[in-house]
Every structure is written in structure tokens, then in C-alpha cells.
Design an enzyme around this catalytic site. Structure first.
Site, short mmCIF file in Angstrom:
data_model
loop_
_atom_site.label_atom_id
_atom_site.label_comp_id
_atom_site.label_asym_id
_atom_site.label_seq_id
_atom_site.Cartn_x
_atom_site.Cartn_y
_atom_site.Cartn_z
N ASN A 86 0.81 -1.23 0.00
CA ASN A 86 0.00 0.00 0.00
C ASN A 86 0.84 1.27 0.00
OD1 ASN A 86 0.82 -0.57 2.59
ND2 ASN A 86 -1.02 0.25 3.54
N GLU B 275 4.69 -4.63 11.74
CA GLU B 275 3.66 -3.60 11.53
C GLU B 275 2.52 -4.27 10.80
OE1 GLU B 275 3.69 -0.74 12.72
OE2 GLU B 275 5.77 -0.40 13.25
N CYS C 264 -3.29 0.84 6.77
CA CYS C 264 -3.38 -0.04 7.93
C CYS C 264 -4.02 0.64 9.14
CB CYS C 264 -2.00 -0.54 8.30
SG CYS C 264 -0.83 0.82 8.47
N GLU D 229 8.18 1.78 14.44
CA GLU D 229 8.98 2.44 13.41
C GLU D 229 8.95 3.93 13.74
OE1 GLU D 229 7.26 0.80 9.66
OE2 GLU D 229 9.15 -0.32 9.67
P1 NDP Z 1 0.97 -9.51 3.26
O1 NDP Z 1 1.07 -9.91 4.68
O2 NDP Z 1 0.22 -10.37 2.34
O3 NDP Z 1 2.43 -9.34 2.62
C1 NDP Z 1 3.40 -8.49 3.22
C2 NDP Z 1 4.78 -8.88 2.69
O4 NDP Z 1 5.19 -10.11 3.30
C3 NDP Z 1 4.84 -9.11 1.20
O5 NDP Z 1 6.08 -8.65 0.71
C4 NDP Z 1 4.70 -10.61 1.10
O6 NDP Z 1 5.21 -11.11 -0.11
C5 NDP Z 1 5.53 -11.06 2.28
N1 NDP Z 1 5.21 -12.36 2.82
C6 NDP Z 1 4.03 -13.04 2.77
N2 NDP Z 1 4.12 -14.21 3.45
C7 NDP Z 1 5.39 -14.27 3.96
C8 NDP Z 1 6.11 -15.23 4.77
N3 NDP Z 1 5.55 -16.36 5.21
N4 NDP Z 1 7.40 -14.94 5.10
C9 NDP Z 1 7.98 -13.80 4.70
N5 NDP Z 1 7.37 -12.87 3.92
C10 NDP Z 1 6.08 -13.09 3.56
O7 NDP Z 1 0.39 -8.01 3.30
P2 NDP Z 1 -0.09 -7.11 2.09
O8 NDP Z 1 1.06 -6.86 1.18
O9 NDP Z 1 -1.35 -7.71 1.57
O10 NDP Z 1 -0.41 -5.73 2.84
C11 NDP Z 1 -1.62 -5.44 3.46
C12 NDP Z 1 -1.51 -5.68 4.95
O11 NDP Z 1 -0.44 -4.91 5.48
C13 NDP Z 1 -2.76 -5.22 5.68
O12 NDP Z 1 -3.12 -6.14 6.66
C14 NDP Z 1 -2.31 -3.93 6.33
O13 NDP Z 1 -3.04 -3.58 7.47
C15 NDP Z 1 -0.88 -4.20 6.63
N6 NDP Z 1 -0.14 -2.96 6.77
C16 NDP Z 1 0.31 -2.61 8.02
C17 NDP Z 1 0.95 -1.41 8.22
C18 NDP Z 1 1.45 -1.02 9.57
O14 NDP Z 1 2.35 -0.19 9.64
N7 NDP Z 1 0.95 -1.57 10.65
C19 NDP Z 1 1.16 -0.47 7.11
C20 NDP Z 1 0.69 -0.96 5.84
C21 NDP Z 1 0.05 -2.17 5.68
P3 NDP Z 1 4.25 -11.15 -1.42
O15 NDP Z 1 3.32 -10.00 -1.35
O16 NDP Z 1 5.23 -11.04 -2.52
O17 NDP Z 1 3.53 -12.45 -1.32
#
Ligand code: NDP
Length: 700
Positions: free
Chosen positions: A365, A462, A496, A674
Site C-alpha cells: 500500500n 507492523e 493499515c 517504526e
Molecule cells: P501480506 O502480509 O500479504 O504481505 C506483506 C509482505 O510479506 C509481502 O512482501 C509478502 O510477499 C511477504 N510475505 C508473505 N508471506 C510471507 C512469509 N511467510 N514470510 C515472509 N514474507 C512473507 O500483506 P499485504 O502486502 O497484503 O499488505 C496489506 C496488509 O499490510 C494489511 O493487513 C495492512 O493492514 C498491513 N499494513 C500494516 C501497516 C502497519 O504499519 N501496521 C502499514 C501498511 C500495511 P508477497 O506480497 O510477494 O507475497
């Protein structure tokens, strides 16, 4: 044939025989739709087409031949649609969705072809040739589903789930057809399937995490519980979610690439850590300047990659990244330990040292902002970072790497690896990496933490949220409305910390909603590159269906839809994944739209009357990322915030995130912080040193 002729047939490029066959097949489908299987005869078709029965027999033999060709034509249309969609998509979940969407597309939910399909299904058991077509069609659907599912769940589960999805596709279609298309339309049918698939995948992930926990960390257990990783070196496409256009291709980094990156980072980190804080700060400051000077170019790149409006990316994403590098550049010069007086014979001191090589894993995002928020503190403290962006948004992290090199960062200190979850796991499990900072979903956070435990890495997580915004009756209402808008519709709601549960005091709710609706109805959904656009696209087709599925669930559960609720397809927007800003009133705390993170432009308005009651309801969630309060009573503002279970809070504002303030969640929304000085704690380790000033006396 006359070579000079410019008949329609020639222009269409089809030989006349083929055109005649296609026309007869179309007439057959018309006839099936009107008269059914029994009423459709060669003579009937010939009469409708204005040709002799002999000519129809010449092309198709008999009735079975004609119906076989017509059935093949319908099945081919779906297969072509599936193939075309799959060509544009590479992620496993989106490929499953492509199969669902093609099979349940609006053109399959329409009287004419729908009735023809029904006529065929009715004959499949009796007519061998039709049975063959049906088997091939079924086999292809199952193969497509299975091959994607195998990347998401264990193989035996993939087999079962593929069969279930195929059965549900047929089932919802059949029920809709038998109800004369009253029971479901294409969109609600697809939303149902999306919800089913997401639910099953989430359950599988949860079970897999549980298995992993129960079985300890044995390799055998994990191989059983986890899907096979995508092949290293495999290419994946990156899509502009506003247009569906392919922006480029990237290669998945496998073990060889990750190992090489870690080795390079280990060498580079030693030299980087040996530089003084002031030297490191100079590099980080130059990076901030370069980010600012390239603001427009980077904002456009981010807009194309994420679908967010240029109006946002040009003032938030890059700027926030630059602010972060500036802030941590200053801190790089002031990193220090402590002196501890231990009396006349000794003293002690602590050194704040880097961790070594750390990994950053980003969500889609805020791709550039997330990369900067992780890289700046890590590098300021003397670490090297390997960063994996989300596979949906791979571009801007690579730009950041270029900028850091140009700013003078030694090669290897910040590197980007591309890939899916499996690449992330290679980082999380790598013994050469000392820490992982993840931004992502709660489920991913759990998986990362459990993987990191194998090598005792520290983690910053996060994660997601479902935050509350509480508007008291004494709040300045226009400010509260502005706060609710900031809390819900930036980045099409894909933030998020969004406060998607808006609690409004009963006595001001009507006035609040009136002002809110006036402003939301004026919001412009459109081409993200147009500077007047305020709401852009959602990140992917799959995600859009998830959001639409939640909207359908909200309606079904009895929430009152005040505005929005639909996909926006006006003009060229139908090529992308746009959803109108949506507001539900009359929501209850137990509704899925109120409990679960939707990550789209969907606000739920809830009513309250009592301070104690609203605090209790606001806290009744597993999440704890953020919260906000609007009130003119400052005592109440602080009193309420102190009781809210959230890591990041606002009084009389929402979603502003100055780098100076730590950002992060409590409960299931995360661990660590962060930004702010707090981030230094997560990228350094303390060394305690005892210094003796006198002689050493031993009792031996
Ligand atoms: P995901 O959890 O699907 O993916 C996050 C990242 O982790 C991606 O790069 C993904 O790779 C990678 N990933 C997935 N599974 C694994 C694993 N088992 N081991 C290591 N890496 C892994 O999140 P989204 O990208 O869909 O983002 C949306 C989510 O992020 C929402 O829940 C949102 O609330 C949260 N978010 C939180 C924030 C905060 O600061 N608290 C800020 C922004 C978003 P790939 O995508 O290539 O599969």
C-alpha cells in the site's frame, strides 16, 4: 473467389466456410435458448438461417454433430477468457480468481447462452460427444485451479479445494440459471466464490501455522504444512491496477540470489558500520535530497504501480520517505551509549552497536514509504538491509536502491530482492540475517515471527488493524467529518491505521452523516494520473473482489448502505479495479464489516451514547494499531485515549504520521515501533563494558 473482393468475410479475415459455420452455430444457440434441446432440429436451424437442411448437414453431419459444435463453441469461449485473464496475471491467488471470474462472467449469466448451457448439461449423460466436451472443460478448470492452489496450500488440500471451487462455480451458476437469473448475478456469484476461497485459504494458513507450532520447527513438519516455493528465476508480471496494463517483469529471487545478497551485505556492512555517524548521516541526507528532487518522477511511478492518485503520491509517499532519511541522518550523529559509575575501582559503559544484516519486507500500500521507513533507521545505525517489496509493487524499492547508491552508500549496504512469500521466508530464515522488519497482514506476521524464532532473530511487525474513531457530542463537527474522511479514504482505504469503525454520539449522528455524505458524494473517483482524482484504484482485481465481497456481506447483514457500494466502471475505469467510497450506517459490532480488516474504502458508522460504553466497544477487537478521538473537552480527550488499546493515537486529527512520533501497534497489530527515537532500539543492540581501574584479586 474474387481476390479483389472486400466482403465482410475477407475483412474479418475468416474463410467463408468458417464464417458460415460460426453463423450456424450462433443460430443453434438461439434455437436452444428458445426451444431447448428437443425442439432444435437440422430443419429448424436451416429455416432460421435461411439455408437448406442439406447445407447444415454438409457442415455438421447430423443433429449431434451440430450440437457438439455449438457446445464446443460455448466451452471454447470460456477457455479463451480464462487463458486471456491468466496471461495477464502471475500471482497464484489472482490466477484462481481469474478462473472464477471467467466462468462466472456477466456473459455467462445471460438468458441466451445460459439457457443453451442448461440444454447441454441436460444431455451430457446421454450423448457421448457432449460428455467428452464437458469432461475436457471440467478437467481444464480443475487443472488451472490446482496448479495455482498448490502454491498456496499443501498438495492434497489443493486437490480437494480445486474440486470444491469447481463444484461451487457450477453450483452457483446452475442455481442462478434455474431461478431465471433472479437468485444471483455475475457479481454476487463471484463475490460468494471469492469469500469462500479467501476463507478456505485463511483457514489453511491458520492450520498450517498451528501445525508448525505444534510440530516444533522440524523440516519434515514444515514441508508437509507449507506450499512449495515458486521456482527461483521464474518471472512475474507487474500490473497497473488502474488500467490492467503490464508495467514490467521481475525475476523471483531464490536461495542462490538471497545467499549472494547476504554475503555481499555482510562484507559491505562491516565497512559501513566502521564509518562515523557523521559520515553515514551525510549519505542519508543526500538520499533525502535526491528523493525530493525526483518527487514527481517517483510519485508517477508509485501511482502507476499502486493505482493511488498522483494527488496523494506527489505530496505524501516520497516526501514522507525523504523526511525519514533526514530525521535518521540527524540521529546517526547522536547515537550513544551510557556511562555508569561503579565506584572508585571501576566504571561501566554501554555501546549501541548495529545488528549486522537485517531484512525489510514490505506491503503494497505504501511501497516506497515502507522501504524508506525501514531502510533509514537501519542504515543510520550502521546495519545493511536486504529489502523485499510486495510482489504487487516491485518498482520503487529498486529506485530507492539506485538513489542510495547515487548518494554515496557503499554497494551491498542496501539491496532489493524480488519475489513472493517464499523469497520473504528465505530472508526470515537466513542465519546470516539478524532481524526482520515486516509490514503486512497479521497472518504473515505470525508466520514471520515463527520462522525468525529458528535463528532467534528479533522482529518488528507492523500489521493490520480495525481502528476506532470516536466522535463525541461536543466535537467540532466539520473537523470530525474531515477526520473521518482522512481515516477512511486515503489510498482508496488501503491504509493499515484507518479508523473504519466510526463511533458517533447519538445526539450528533444525523448532522455528522449529513455533512459527511455531502463531502463523499463530491469525491472524484478516476484516473489516478489525473491530478484532480481523489480516489484511485484498489491494488488488484482479487483485492477488489474481496472488498466487494465485504460490501455484499454488510448489505446482507442488514447494515444500511448510505453511499457507494459498487465497482466503478465508467469510461476507461472498467479496465481497472475501482470501488466507490462506501459508507454503511446502522452497523452492529458483530458484523463482519465491523470486525474484520477490509482494506478498502468502506466506513462503518456506529452509534453510542456513553463514554464508558464506547471505550469498551472500541477495545473489543483483537487489533490495536490506531485510534482517534474528536472532542473539545481536552480532559476527556486524554482520559479516553489513555484507555484505548492502540499503539498510535490522535486527538482531534487522524492519520498524520510525523517521523518524529513512533508508529506501531499493540495486541495483534504488531510488535515494535517504526519512526521516532524508538526505532533505534530495534536496529541496535547494547554491549555492556565493565572497566576495572585497580588490581584484580582472585580467591584461588
Ligand atoms: P501480506 O502480509 O500479504 O504481505 C506483506 C509482505 O510479506 C509481502 O512482501 C509478502 O510477499 C511477504 N510475505 C508473505 N508471506 C510471507 C512469509 N511467510 N514470510 C515472509 N514474507 C512473507 O500483506 P499485504 O502486502 O497484503 O499488505 C496489506 C496488509 O499490510 C494489511 O493487513 C495492512 O493492514 C498491513 N499494513 C500494516 C501497516 C502497519 O504499519 N501496521 C502499514 C501498511 C500495511 P508477497 O506480497 O510477494 O507475497
Amino acid at each position: 473467389m474474387n481476390n479483389q473482393s472486400t466482403s465482410a468475410t475477407e475483412l474479418s479475415g475468416e474463410p467463408p466456410e468458417e464464417t458460415r459455420r460460426s453463423q450456424l452455430i450462433e443460430v443453434t444457440i438461439d434455437s436452444l435458448a428458445e426451444l431447448g434441446y428437443v425442439g432444435t432440429t437440422l430443419a429448424q436451424i436451416a429455416g432460421r438461417a435461411g439455408v437448406s437442411p442439406g447445407l447444415v448437414a454438409h457442415y455438421f453431419g447430423d443433429k449431434d454433430g451440430l450440437l457438439d459444435a455449438a457446445f464446443r463453441s460455448l466451452a471454447r469461449r470460456v477457455s479463451d477468457q480464462v487463458r486471456a485473464r491468466l496471461r495477464r496475471i502471475s500471482t497464484p491467488r489472482a490466477r484462481i480468481q481469474a478462473v472464477i471470474d471467467a466462468n462466472l462472467a456477466p456473459e455467462e449469466f445471460e438468458q441466451r447462452s445460459g439457457t443453451a448451457w442448461l440444454a447441454f448439461w441436460g444431455q451430457v449423460l446421454q450423448v457421448k460427444s457432449l460428455k467428452r466436451v464437458q469432461s475436457v472443460y471440467q478437467r481444464r478448470t480443475l487443472t488451472n485451479l490446482r496448479s495455482s492452489l498448490k502454491k498456496l496450500v499443501p498438495p492434497d488440500e489443493a486437490q480437494n479445494l480445486a474440486a470444491m471451487i469447481a463444484a461451487m462455480i457450477d453450483g452457483v451458476w446452475l442455481r442462478a440459471a434455474l431461478s431465471g437469473w433472479r437468485e444471483a448475478d455475475s457479481e454476487s456469484a463471484r463475490a460468494l466464490l471469492t469469500e469462500f476461497v479467501d476463507g478456505r485459504l485463511a483457514a489453511s494458513r491458520a492450520a498450517s501455522d498451528k501445525n508448525l507450532g505444534a510440530a516444533g520447527t522440524s523440516d519434515a513438519a514444515e514441508t508437509r504444512a507449507r506450499p512449495a516455493p515458486p521456482a527461483a528465476g521464474e518471472r512475474f508480471a507487474s500490473i497497473n491496477p488502474a488500467t490492467g496494463e503490464v508495467l514490467g517483469y521481475h525475476s523471483v529471487a531464490g536461495p542462490a540470489q538471497v545467499n549472494a545478497a547476504v554475503r555481499a551485505a555482510q562484507c559491505a556492512q562491516v565497512k559501513w558500520a566502521a564509518m562515523t555517524g557523521a559520515e553515514r548521516a551525510r549519505v542519508l541526507r543526500r538520499a533525502a535530497q535526491l528523493l525530493r528532487s525526483r518527487n514527481q518522477e517517483l510519485a508517477e511511478l508509485e501511482t502507476r504501480d499502486t493505482g493511488k492518485p498522483i494527488q496523494e503520491t506527489s505530496v505524501v509517499d516520497v516526501v514522507s520517505g525523504a523526511d525519514c532519511f533526514e530525521y535518521f541522518a540527524s540521529l546517526a550523529q547522536s547515537l550513544s551509549g551510557e556511562h555508569i559509575d561503579l565506584g572508585s575501582q571501576a566504571f561501566g559503559y554501554t555501546r549501541r552497536e548495529p545488528l549486522g544484516v537485517v531484512a525489510g519486507i514490505g506491503a503494497w500500500n505504501y511501497p516506497l514509504q515502507i522501504a524508506c521507513w525501514k531502510a533509514a533507521p537501519a542504515l543510520a545505525c550502521g546495519n545493511a538491509m536486504i529489502f523485499k517489496p510486495a510482489e504487487l509493487t516491485p518498482f520503487s524499492a529498486v529506485k530507492l536502491q539506485e538513489i542510495l547508491l547515487e548518494a554515496g552508500l557503499p554497494p551491498g549496504v542496501f539491496q532489493v530482492v524480488q519475489g513472493f512469500a517464499e523469497t520473504g521466508r528465505l530472508l526470515t530464515r537466513h542465519p546470516g540475517i539478524r532481524k526482520v522488519s515486516l509490514t503486512g497482514e497479521v497472518g504473515t506476521g505470525k508466520a514471520v515471527m515463527s520462522d525468525a524464532a529458528r535463528t532467534l532473530k528479533s522482529v518488528t511487525l507492523e500489521l493490520g488493524g480495525k481502528s476506532p474513531l470516536i466522535i463525541f457530542d461536543d466535537a467540532k463537527l466539520d473537523n470530525a467529518v474531515a477526520g473521518a474522511l482522512l481515516a477512511n479514504f486515503y489510498s482508496s482505504g488501503q491504509v493499515c491505521s484507518n479508523a473504519t469503525r466510526v463511533f458517533v454520539h447519538a445526539s450528533v449522528k444525523a448532522a455528522f452523516l449529513e455533512r459527511l455524505l455531502k463531502r463523499v458524494s463530491a469525491m472524484r473517483v478516476g484516473d489516478p494520473m489525473d491530478p484532480t482524482t481523489q480516489v484511485g484504484a484498489l491494488i488488484s482485481e482479487q483485492h477488489m473482489h474481496k472488498v466487494l465481497g465485504y460490501i455484499a456481506r454488510g448489505r446482507a447483514a442488514g447494515a444500511r448502505l448510505l453511499i457507494g457500494g459498487d465497482r466503478v466502471t465508467t469510461g476507461n475505469l472498467g479496465k481497472g479495479y475501482f470501488v466507490a467510497p462506501t459508507i454503511f450506517d446502522a452497523c452492529r459490532d458483530d458484523m463482519a464489516i465491523v470486525r474484520e480488516e477490509i482494506f478498502g474504502p468502506v466506513m462503518s458508522v456506529l452509534e453510542f451514547t456513553d463514554e464508558r460504553e464506547v471505550i469498551e466497544r472500541a477495545n473489543a477487537t483483537e487489533f490495536g494499531l490506531a485510534a482517534g478521538v474528536f472532542t473539545n473537552d481536552l480532559t476527556r480527550g486524554h482520559r479516553v485515549i489513555a484507555q484505548l488499546q492502540a499503539g498510535t493515537c490522535w486527538i482531534n486529527h487522524y492519520n498524520v504520521t510525523p517521523i518524529e512520533l513512533p508508529f506501531g501497534g499493540v495486541k495483534m497489530s504488531g510488535l515494535g515501533r517504526e519512526n521516532g527515537r524508538a526505532a533505534l532500539e530495534h536496529y541496535t543492540q547494547l554491549k555492556s563494558v565493565y572497566v576495572a581501574l585497580g588490581d584484580v584479586d582472585a580467591p584461588y
